[in-house]
Design an enzyme around this catalytic site. Sequence first.
Site, PDB file in Angstrom:
ATOM      1  N   GLU A 298      11.525  -1.669   7.437  1.00 16.57           N
ATOM      2  CA  GLU A 298      11.463  -0.246   7.111  1.00 16.57           C
ATOM      3  C   GLU A 298      12.557   0.585   7.758  1.00 16.57           C
ATOM      4  O   GLU A 298      12.285   1.665   8.294  1.00 16.57           O
ATOM      5  CB  GLU A 298      10.093   0.282   7.522  1.00 16.57           C
ATOM      6  CG  GLU A 298       9.789   0.286   9.042  1.00 16.57           C
ATOM      7  CD  GLU A 298       9.182  -0.993   9.596  1.00 16.57           C
ATOM      8  OE1 GLU A 298       9.400  -2.062   8.989  1.00 16.57           O
ATOM      9  OE2 GLU A 298       8.507  -0.929  10.635  1.00 16.57           O
ATOM     10  N   HIS A 322       4.791  -0.937   0.869  1.00 17.40           N
ATOM     11  CA  HIS A 322       4.563  -1.138   2.304  1.00 17.40           C
ATOM     12  C   HIS A 322       5.704  -0.529   3.136  1.00 17.40           C
ATOM     13  O   HIS A 322       5.466   0.269   4.041  1.00 17.40           O
ATOM     14  CB  HIS A 322       4.427  -2.638   2.589  1.00 17.40           C
ATOM     15  CG  HIS A 322       4.224  -2.969   4.032  1.00 17.40           C
ATOM     16  ND1 HIS A 322       2.983  -3.188   4.578  1.00 17.40           N
ATOM     17  CD2 HIS A 322       5.100  -3.098   5.059  1.00 17.40           C
ATOM     18  CE1 HIS A 322       3.100  -3.437   5.875  1.00 17.40           C
ATOM     19  NE2 HIS A 322       4.383  -3.400   6.190  1.00 17.40           N
ATOM     20  N   GLU A 323       6.926  -0.886   2.799  1.00 15.98           N
ATOM     21  CA  GLU A 323       8.055  -0.383   3.605  1.00 15.98           C
ATOM     22  C   GLU A 323       8.198   1.131   3.462  1.00 15.98           C
ATOM     23  O   GLU A 323       8.516   1.823   4.429  1.00 15.98           O
ATOM     24  CB  GLU A 323       9.357  -1.097   3.223  1.00 15.98           C
ATOM     25  CG  GLU A 323       9.332  -2.627   3.322  1.00 15.98           C
ATOM     26  CD  GLU A 323       8.732  -3.177   4.624  1.00 15.98           C
ATOM     27  OE1 GLU A 323       8.793  -2.477   5.654  1.00 15.98           O
ATOM     28  OE2 GLU A 323       8.189  -4.302   4.606  1.00 15.98           O
ATOM     29  N   HIS A 326       5.821   2.949   5.710  1.00 15.07           N
ATOM     30  CA  HIS A 326       6.279   3.033   7.111  1.00 15.07           C
ATOM     31  C   HIS A 326       7.070   4.320   7.379  1.00 15.07           C
ATOM     32  O   HIS A 326       7.236   4.701   8.542  1.00 15.07           O
ATOM     33  CB  HIS A 326       7.173   1.847   7.448  1.00 15.07           C
ATOM     34  CG  HIS A 326       6.447   0.635   7.949  1.00 15.07           C
ATOM     35  ND1 HIS A 326       5.598   0.675   9.040  1.00 15.07           N
ATOM     36  CD2 HIS A 326       6.474  -0.661   7.543  1.00 15.07           C
ATOM     37  CE1 HIS A 326       5.132  -0.561   9.275  1.00 15.07           C
ATOM     38  NE2 HIS A 326       5.642  -1.387   8.371  1.00 15.07           N
ATOM     39  N   GLU A 345       1.376  -1.246  11.764  1.00 21.04           N
ATOM     40  CA  GLU A 345       1.175  -2.117  10.600  1.00 21.04           C
ATOM     41  C   GLU A 345      -0.173  -1.926   9.903  1.00 21.04           C
ATOM     42  O   GLU A 345      -0.246  -1.979   8.681  1.00 21.04           O
ATOM     43  CB  GLU A 345       1.389  -3.583  10.982  1.00 21.04           C
ATOM     44  CG  GLU A 345       2.811  -3.893  11.445  1.00 21.04           C
ATOM     45  CD  GLU A 345       3.895  -3.627  10.391  1.00 21.04           C
ATOM     46  OE1 GLU A 345       3.565  -3.488   9.205  1.00 21.04           O
ATOM     47  OE2 GLU A 345       5.080  -3.539  10.787  1.00 21.04           O
ATOM     48  N   ASP A 403       7.234 -10.888  19.248  1.00 17.10           N
ATOM     49  CA  ASP A 403       7.122 -11.560  17.969  1.00 17.10           C
ATOM     50  C   ASP A 403       5.783 -12.301  17.855  1.00 17.10           C
ATOM     51  O   ASP A 403       5.262 -12.502  16.760  1.00 17.10           O
ATOM     52  CB  ASP A 403       8.275 -12.559  17.870  1.00 17.10           C
ATOM     53  CG  ASP A 403       8.674 -12.824  16.438  1.00 17.10           C
ATOM     54  OD1 ASP A 403       8.494 -11.911  15.612  1.00 17.10           O
ATOM     55  OD2 ASP A 403       9.145 -13.931  16.141  1.00 17.10           O
ATOM     56  N   TYR A 411      -1.965  -6.284  11.044  1.00 19.84           N
ATOM     57  CA  TYR A 411      -1.837  -5.905   9.641  1.00 19.84           C
ATOM     58  C   TYR A 411      -3.202  -5.764   8.972  1.00 19.84           C
ATOM     59  O   TYR A 411      -3.588  -4.695   8.509  1.00 19.84           O
ATOM     60  CB  TYR A 411      -1.041  -6.970   8.868  1.00 19.84           C
ATOM     61  CG  TYR A 411       0.438  -6.961   9.138  1.00 19.84           C
ATOM     62  CD1 TYR A 411       1.325  -6.380   8.235  1.00 19.84           C
ATOM     63  CD2 TYR A 411       0.963  -7.542  10.283  1.00 19.84           C
ATOM     64  CE1 TYR A 411       2.689  -6.378   8.462  1.00 19.84           C
ATOM     65  CE2 TYR A 411       2.335  -7.538  10.520  1.00 19.84           C
ATOM     66  CZ  TYR A 411       3.191  -6.954   9.611  1.00 19.84           C
ATOM     67  OH  TYR A 411       4.536  -6.943   9.839  1.00 19.84           O
TER      68      TYR A 411
HETATM   69  N1  BES Z   1       8.193  -4.057  10.191  1.00 17.52           N
HETATM   70  C1  BES Z   1       7.781  -5.216   9.495  1.00 17.52           C
HETATM   71  C2  BES Z   1       8.621  -6.431   9.780  1.00 17.52           C
HETATM   72  C3  BES Z   1       8.684  -6.843  11.244  1.00 17.52           C
HETATM   73  C4  BES Z   1       7.577  -6.783  12.055  1.00 17.52           C
HETATM   74  C5  BES Z   1       9.863  -7.298  11.764  1.00 17.52           C
HETATM   75  C6  BES Z   1       7.671  -7.150  13.393  1.00 17.52           C
HETATM   76  C7  BES Z   1       9.959  -7.675  13.085  1.00 17.52           C
HETATM   77  C8  BES Z   1       8.860  -7.598  13.908  1.00 17.52           C
HETATM   78  C9  BES Z   1       7.748  -4.965   7.994  1.00 17.52           C
HETATM   79  O1  BES Z   1       7.312  -3.704   7.642  1.00 17.52           O
HETATM   80  C10 BES Z   1       6.738  -5.915   7.416  1.00 17.52           C
HETATM   81  O2  BES Z   1       5.600  -5.819   7.758  1.00 17.52           O
HETATM   82  N2  BES Z   1       7.187  -6.805   6.526  1.00 17.52           N
HETATM   83  C11 BES Z   1       6.343  -7.753   5.858  1.00 17.52           C
HETATM   84  C12 BES Z   1       6.004  -7.295   4.481  1.00 17.52           C
HETATM   85  C13 BES Z   1       4.679  -6.694   4.284  1.00 17.52           C
HETATM   86  C14 BES Z   1       4.427  -6.444   2.813  1.00 17.52           C
HETATM   87  C15 BES Z   1       3.517  -7.352   4.951  1.00 17.52           C
HETATM   88  C16 BES Z   1       7.106  -9.051   5.694  1.00 17.52           C
HETATM   89  O3  BES Z   1       8.293  -9.079   6.022  1.00 17.52           O
HETATM   90  O4  BES Z   1       6.539 -10.018   5.223  1.00 17.52           O
HETATM   91 ZN    ZN Z   2       5.184  -3.451   8.057  1.00 14.37          ZN
END
Ligand code: BES
Ligand code: ZN
Length: 628
Positions: A298, A322-323, A326, A345, A403, A411
């Site tokens: 995002e 989703h993005e 954010h 999330e 991470d 989520y």
């Molecule tokens: N912000 C996250 C990606 C992220 C989280 C990167 C933690 C690094 C550390 C992004 O918004 C996200 O949640 N992406 C998901 C997609 C979503 C539809 C669940 C993904 O990349 O799968």
């Molecule tokens: Zn996210």
Amino acid sequence: MKKTYLLALPLIIGLLTSCQNGKQSSNKSPEKSGPKDTTAMVNDPHSYAQPEKAVVSHLNWDARVLFDSATIVATATWDIKAPEKTDQIVFDTYDLSIQEVKVDGQRADFTLGAFQEDQGRPLTVSLPANAQKVRIDYRTGDSARALQWLSPEQTASGSARFLFTQSQAILARSWVPCQDSPGIRFTYEADVQVPEGMLALMSAQNPQEKNETGQYHFEMPQPIPSYLMALAVGDIRFKAISERTGVYAEQPLLDKAAYEFADLEKMVQAAEELYGPYAWGRYDIIVLPPSFPFGGMENPRLTFATPTILAGDRSLVSLVAHELAHSWSGNLVTNATWNDFWLNEGFTVYFEHRIMEEVYGRDYSEMLASLTRSELKEDAAAMLEERPEDTKLKLDLAGRNPDEGVTSIPYNKGYFFLRLIEEEVGRSRFDTFLRNYFDKHQFEVMTTEAFLSYLQENLLSAEQYERLQIDTWIYKKGLPENLPKVPSQRFAKVAQALEEFMKAGTLPAQKQTAAWTTHEWLHFLHKLPDSVTVNELQRLDEAYHFSQSGNSEILAAWFQPTIRAGYEPIYSRVDSFLVQVGRRKFLTPTYAALQESGRADLAQAIYQKARPGYHAVSRETLDELLDP
Ligand code: BES
Ligand code: ZN
């Protein structure tokens, strides 16, 4: 059977034994009056910064992007706010070589502290009284974890190199020396020199076409935390979707991307109607090369997205919702530390489903919610066995890589927590509550505790708070028994068709499946029992051509039962997919399935080929899984 928890996190806990840095906790009373201070003084276990000593407020970044040596050579000039008595400021760095530091034009003493895994090194700069600006000359190192430098072969055009960054959670420090904590916000401007013929884009006001010089200027006038700093460089084109939305991609993907995201403006409007004006000006998406390790990121004004959502039929655009969501939850109101990640999330998944409902209808969004629930139940059950503490909404990630907190819990448990409250108080009250929440706390950080107080003060009675077991949801392990249910008529029909197939061998009729969306197929594939035979899989493949699917979600879902059953014809497709795509959510479960089905040899062979093409984020997870 699957142990991958949504974003396919590293499974191994305890490997990362880095000790805590010696920073003192700095909980300042939040009631201090005066002008709104957008930086919260919360102790962040993942940053060396000591915001109570001195904090940044604005960045002027002057950078050269050097593809030949795969380095960025740059000057970061920070405006700082320092109380009179302060004599130093601390930044986070990771594998940066620092050439020189100046404070208000004078050379300043600095030290780089000891390296800690994940955290990198603290850069401490001595400050004279009333210091205003700290200028750091530096270059990035070979292990700049945020950066991926791609060869032309790894791109869609095949003819130009490409660079992109991924800063969340604590990787920004590997390309900019910064106070790398989500509680510290700053505005920025940047001047970036890239090779001629390339376009540079940032999480900022962006150009829409290449110029001859390769010199680009950027401004981000709204204060953001460091994890939202982003840069992409390549032979990139732009196509408008509406007045304020559009898509960037390499030429070969541009039209396909514009088709896929045609509903972008509708989504932004739906989001604004729900929770208030979009605060960032334009909303654009860039489609990155397939090695991008996430589905989406995002970055403000410019969402970064994987090309694996270009299904050709707009069936995977909930990721865009989703993005986009954010832009409120996360980018406007930001988790104070990565322990409060569910505030980013969980709210975003809730908001995503609401946008999807507005644009595509309740039937459709309830299918997505139902998939969310199955995934949550499965992941929570596995996590309760292996890492029960991480099934709490409020996490404790101190001394670990943040991470590890990227699981189904923030989520999907976060989503159902909010859905529970919605069901209790009704939509209209809940929407008013959320709208006010975003409005009152915009450009601020939020802790779990501050949110719970806000919830008690503005929405729930003491009786409701008790009865819904709010504290259990936040601070206790597992899934409370009042987890909301998601009835889906459409999925009930799918389940019935699957049962008939498993019992009587009758394939779901063309008449019925013609109306199935991607999500019905995903439900069908997820629910295939472990006992499914190679023969049955073959019949399904002949009838519905899953192995040839151009839909990445369907293909990845199909890999699970086929690999586990030892369905030979799938292996070559698995091989080419794993070499081509670097999205971690698909990689981890697929490699895990190979390993767990007695094909560790194949997993290793493919990984050896594919690894050099993966981003560091994916490599780190898979190195642990596959232990090469
Ligand atoms: N912000 C996250 C990606 C992220 C989280 C990167 C933690 C690094 C550390 C992004 O918004 C996200 O949640 N992406 C998901 C997609 C979503 C539809 C669940 C993904 O990349 O799968
Ligand atoms: Zn996210």
